[in-house]
Design an enzyme around this catalytic site. Sequence first.
Site, mmCIF file in Angstrom:
data_model
loop_
_atom_site.group_PDB
_atom_site.id
_atom_site.type_symbol
_atom_site.label_atom_id
_atom_site.label_comp_id
_atom_site.label_asym_id
_atom_site.label_seq_id
_atom_site.Cartn_x
_atom_site.Cartn_y
_atom_site.Cartn_z
ATOM 1 N N GLU A 270 -4.243 -22.987 8.635
ATOM 2 C CA GLU A 270 -3.266 -23.565 7.702
ATOM 3 C C GLU A 270 -3.731 -24.859 7.035
ATOM 4 O OE1 GLU A 270 0.382 -23.730 9.959
ATOM 5 O OE2 GLU A 270 0.332 -21.586 10.377
ATOM 6 N N GLU B 152 -0.703 -12.290 12.375
ATOM 7 C CA GLU B 152 0.541 -12.754 13.015
ATOM 8 C C GLU B 152 1.721 -11.961 12.472
ATOM 9 O OE1 GLU B 152 0.915 -17.021 12.997
ATOM 10 O OE2 GLU B 152 -1.233 -17.326 13.295
#
Length: 793
Positions: free
Chosen positions: A149, A254
């Site tokens: 991220e 995910e």
Amino acid sequence: MLFCGLVLCFPIVAQQRALKDVFKDDFMVGAALNRRQIFEEDTRGAAIVSKQFNTITPENVLKWALVHPKPDAYDFTAADRFVKLGEKHGMFIVGHTLVWHNQTPRWVFQDEKGNAVDRETLLQRLREHIFTVVGRYKGRIKGWDVVNEALNQDGTMRQSPWFKIIGEDYLERAFAFAHEADPSAELYYNDYDLELPAKRAGAVELLKKLKAAGVPIKAVGLQNHNLMDWPSVADEDATIDAFAKLGLRVNITELDVDVLPRTTKPGADYAVDVEVTPQLNPYTDRLPDAMQLQLAKRYAELFRVYVKHRDAIDRVTFWGVADGDSWLNNWPMKGRTNYPLLFDRYGLAKPALAAIVNLDSALKWPAELNAEQDHQRLLDLLHIGSLRPGVNGNDPNAPNAANYDEAKANPYPALPDPLLLKNGKRVTDAKTWWNKRRAEIVEDFDREIYGRVPANVPKVDWEVVETKREVKYEIPVVTKRIVGHVDNSAYPLVNVDIQLSLTTPANAVGPVPVIMELSFVFPPGFRFPASMAPTGPPWQQQVLSKGWGYATVIPTSVQADNGAGLTLGIIGLANKGQPRGLDAWGALRAWAWGASRALDYFETDKSVDARRVGLEGHSRYGKAVLVAMAYDQRFAIAFVSSSGAAGAKLHRRNWGELVENIASSGEYHWMAGNYLKYAGALTWKDLPVDAHELIALCAPRPVFISAGDKGDYWVDAKGMFLAAAAAGPVYKLLGKRDLGATEFPAIETTLIDGDVAYRQHSGGHTPGPNWPTFLEFASRYFTKSHSQLTQIH
Ligand code: GCU
């Protein structure tokens, strides 16, 4: 105190191929594991993991804050177990994550005084961390999320402490350290919402730069924390393409699908401190069938994209094993009940799993018809052009206003004779009733009114999912939450879990009578209108104070209360998702079936006297209770509250709700398709049986027919009284007492001396005021035994 998880029966294991086998030529399939799964304390979760997956990621235990909480303290206990578990099952083990702005302790970025450290210090710490962690699992953890991220939603670099202190090359350096620590490990960049065009563009630029600089990056991880409607298939397709074109592998890392309402759209900042209102947490008990199907379709469309890109994708990993584990129960706000994964809270496969596993097979989706379409389909099957419209119960001045004039109420006073055989002979003895006449009446109700329960309805495995000792109304009790898992291995695209709860006095010395309510589930924020507001002590308290237990079963967990739901629920499951035939069961029969299955459970529970189980239900569930009582002779007594049309009210009466209303697209799903005929080519008097015979099917067991007054005209108190009275001959034939009245009595006249009982209370559309009367009536049969109960006062 809570002692959970007493498993009564083995959970059903659907006979489906495992995900890892289904996709073995496409990509690996995995899951993120929590601590309880890593330590195999969650035995259900662990069993799913070993059966379904060939790759695992630790959800938390390798995050910096957990593995390296203090400068000189590493804690590898859980991570070691995680890696061992993966090796035990021969799985591809992924490490997550080395560099992230979250779940990284503050000390990493600060000196002893709390000031930001300089670039060299932070690089040194990063190197030390990576060498220690990656080095420890060298050759064992096969791939690492090195940086997580790094981008903002607009594609610019996130101003994380890593970026601010080290500069943009923190990514390069982190990858270099990881590569040095384990040259054989695959290294990844992992991020969310890369389907947003701006963020994707930023990521493409970033990854191009890293590649150009010779950074040993193998794959990009698309987190895929999806919504039901975002990203689109086209977005996902384009995103995978964009990264594959860079010469990178693409992993889905995910995966989950949030089914709950969001207050913000993807790309905005999610706030975790939003207050949870009922509207934001609408499915606290169960995911409605229609949503469950949409979720399955959503997963199918996502997997179709992944399979299309099988040449680029190495791995698809779910972010969690079962719904109860998911982080989405606590994000973007805390304490919601979410359903994002393939396994439910009981560890059972959801339709979404079947959808994925059978992506290319002939497994046919449930038909999706709305109520109007399904209603029209039945009319077509019946060759009926149109139905007579129902009456209007809301507007007395409407041209089709409901009739409330007794002078017009009895156009067809002659009722079918319950004691007259089809061959014209009279039934004069109990034997003929039991052997011949009863079966004739049942057949008429089956074929024309409520529909038949199919022969192949799958069996139910009851599981006590929670047992709680508590004090209710000053009485110590044991409350069990019990779920009836219906075997859906023959058609796994539909699942049914019957919701039941049972409360019995904790100090009872033996099995107790139980009154079970078929309960409404009111929408979030619902308030009773004044005429329905509960009055007096709660019914549960009144039942408990008799020394009995109470239970509630949720009919809509058996069958949705609408026509669109008929290809789902138990009706849809038994019919493999196809629309029902003309004489197949409707919702009332399905709800009654559910009540009978609950009684099956009670027969196995030592705290319940299963020969003394009573039913109560109001309005549409009053109808269902009467059907359950009529069809299942194990039920001992019934409180049929304001059941009205299609319940205890004579179909032949012109008062309040009529056959035409029940046959309309809003309510027809309660009935068999054939019932529609009586609002079309035929009329009420053509019905081969009427409500008094449904009551007669309850004989010789006691039944209490209840009505209200103000605001309850729609249900036709008198029509129900007349039916109760007309059931009398059957009760008498079986040696029981009838209602003891033939004239409609004044309001609040209590007729409970017979085995058919009746009372119209002066309240509105509610069972409330009649509970004491029902319990007095029931006490005659369920002899109260004080020794069974100790109260604390
Ligand atoms: C409507 C319907 C009735 C039903 C009631 C309810 O009023 O017409 O038949 O009993 O809903 O269940 O509340």
